[in-house]
Scaffold this motif. Structure first.
Motif, PDB file in Angstrom:
ATOM      1  N   PHE A 126      58.355 -12.183  40.721  1.00 52.45           N
ATOM      2  CA  PHE A 126      59.542 -11.803  39.873  1.00 52.45           C
ATOM      3  C   PHE A 126      59.125 -10.534  39.270  1.00 52.45           C
ATOM      4  O   PHE A 126      60.093  -9.813  39.006  1.00 52.45           O
ATOM      5  CB  PHE A 126      59.843 -13.063  39.190  1.00 52.45           C
ATOM      6  N   VAL A 183      63.992 -16.574  36.211  1.00 53.66           N
ATOM      7  CA  VAL A 183      64.554 -16.656  37.384  1.00 53.66           C
ATOM      8  C   VAL A 183      64.559 -18.261  37.983  1.00 53.66           C
ATOM      9  O   VAL A 183      63.521 -19.009  37.772  1.00 53.66           O
ATOM     10  CB  VAL A 183      63.580 -15.740  38.535  1.00 53.66           C
ATOM     11  N   ARG A 185      65.029 -20.029  41.576  1.00 57.00           N
ATOM     12  CA  ARG A 185      65.483 -19.643  43.014  1.00 57.00           C
ATOM     13  C   ARG A 185      64.356 -20.503  43.639  1.00 57.00           C
ATOM     14  O   ARG A 185      63.231 -21.275  43.166  1.00 57.00           O
ATOM     15  CB  ARG A 185      65.148 -18.116  43.471  1.00 57.00           C
ATOM     16  N   THR A 307      69.146 -14.740  32.513  1.00 56.08           N
ATOM     17  CA  THR A 307      68.648 -15.923  33.489  1.00 56.08           C
ATOM     18  C   THR A 307      69.146 -15.201  34.894  1.00 56.08           C
ATOM     19  O   THR A 307      70.324 -14.743  34.858  1.00 56.08           O
ATOM     20  CB  THR A 307      69.245 -17.322  33.338  1.00 56.08           C
ATOM     21  N   TYR A 308      68.318 -15.129  35.834  1.00 57.82           N
ATOM     22  CA  TYR A 308      68.654 -14.685  37.202  1.00 57.82           C
ATOM     23  C   TYR A 308      68.669 -15.922  38.162  1.00 57.82           C
ATOM     24  O   TYR A 308      67.655 -16.258  38.666  1.00 57.82           O
ATOM     25  CB  TYR A 308      67.790 -13.574  37.731  1.00 57.82           C
ATOM     26  N   TYR A 310      69.322 -17.179  41.728  1.00 56.76           N
ATOM     27  CA  TYR A 310      69.628 -16.629  43.022  1.00 56.76           C
ATOM     28  C   TYR A 310      70.626 -17.361  43.891  1.00 56.76           C
ATOM     29  O   TYR A 310      71.460 -17.050  44.703  1.00 56.76           O
ATOM     30  CB  TYR A 310      68.297 -16.624  43.647  1.00 56.76           C
TER      31      TYR A 310
END
Length: 356
Positions: A126, A183, A185, A307-308, A310
């Protein structure tokens, strides 16, 4: 009158004074002093130009109002007022923003440090994704990004990486990126399709300049050693790597990217200077933050800022409550909407504080 506008004439007077000093031959021959005065004049030039236009618009409005009683000129005067009044409001709003307290680092280049944090290999991957995101954003801004130092992982990520980003007003746009980025994902190594949460930290430091800050050689402790590597031919037989320690703060930098001792020391000194400069700046900011709670946080690397996600193609900036379902575009460097929102939130908070 708004207290912001009461200060404008003082700014204009200072600008005129600076231009007089810059035309002085003695000042022109003193490179460092001339640079400092030029920088100050440049920082207020736009404010002075907008204020002069504002004064002209006010005069034009008065002239148009004086013509309203003239039957022949009244229609033209009304047309002028219809365009001048909105411009007056626009210029007033712009002047309020321009008169906000300036961050002296806004026009600087930056050193950015990205580190994999919680999440093992996934966090290092990341960190690499974040670096790619900032690289692409820098390209969109016509900036230049170069790696200063890096520590990679076996899976192709970064334990940590330091980069220099140079260009027009880099710090003003990226200063709000400091903090913990989270992240969510499915990692490439996950066999059962479960979503994992990992974090990487970003630190943004303005590139220090001699006119801002002096790093005393007497405060430095240095050590030269052989560059490490994977072994065999990758290990230097000459002590070209450099370790610099700033004794007052204990901040340490190690550099082994270059082939010569001199180049490694120059890079190490630049990185150390920015870290020390940032250390003292953070102390001052912490004191200031106690008096004013910023809408965009403190910039501390431990503060979770974004915050990412996915699976849902979603990015959320927790400081200003902004959520965008554009993660794919943002990771491709399309950060403008996020950065503009952060800048506006900061300006709004400062305006509210000034108007209390």
């Amino acid at each position: 009158m708004n207290p912001i506008f009461q200060q404008l004439q003082t700014v204009v007077d200072r600008y005129d004074e600076l231009n007089e000093q810059l035309a002085d031959p003695e000042v022109m021959n003193d490179g460092q002093h001339y640079m400092a005065l030029s920088k100050e004049a440049g920082s207020i030039r736009e404010t002075v130009e907008v204020y002069h236009r504002y004064q002209q618009v006010i005069q034009d409005i008065q002239d148009a109002q004086d013509l309203l009683d003239d039957p022949e000129m009244a229609p033209l005067a009304k047309e002028d007022l219809n365009s001048l009044k909105p411009e007056q409001e626009e210029l007033e709003d712009k002047l309020k923003v321009l008169m906000l307290p300036k961050d002296p680092n806004d026009d600087k280049n930056i050193i950015m440090e990205i580190r994999g944090a919680a999440g093992g290999d996934e966090s290092s991957l990341f960190a690499a994704d974040l670096l790619d995101m900032y690289r692409r954003y820098a390209e969109r801004q016509n900036w230049s990004l170069s790696i200063i130092d890096e520590s990679t992982t076996e899976v192709g990520g970064y334990k940590e990486v330091a980069v220099m980003i140079t260009g027009d007003s880099v710090y003003s746009k990226l200063k709000f990126e400091s903090g913990a980025h989270r992240v969510q994902r499915v990692p490439a190594t996950e066999t059962q399709g479960r979503v994992h949460t990992s974090t990487a930290t970003v630190g943004v430091m303005p590139e220090f300049e001699d006119i801002d800050f002096e790093l005393n050689e007497s405060d430095l402790e240095e050590e030269f050693f052989r560059s490490g590597g994977a072994g065999g031919q990758n290990v230097n037989k000459v002590s070209t790597a450099v370790r610099l320690i700033h004794k007052p703060t204990g901040i340490m930098v190690k550099m082994q990217e270059e082939r010569t001792q001199i180049k490694n020391r120059d890079k190490a000194r630049k990185l150390l200077a920015s870290r020390v400069y940032d250390f003292y700046a953070q102390q001052n900011e912490a004191e200031y933050a106690e008096k004013r709670k910023s809408a965009v946080g403190t910039g501390d690397r431990s503060e979770r800022i974004r915050t990412y996600n996915y699976p849902q193609n979603r990015v959320t900036d927790h400081r200003i409550g902004l959520t965008l379902n554009k993660l794919d575009r943002i990771m491709n460097g399309d950060l403008g909407e996020v950065i503009d929102a952060l800048v506006i939130a900061d300006q709004t908070a400062k305006l509210a504080e000034l108007n209390k």
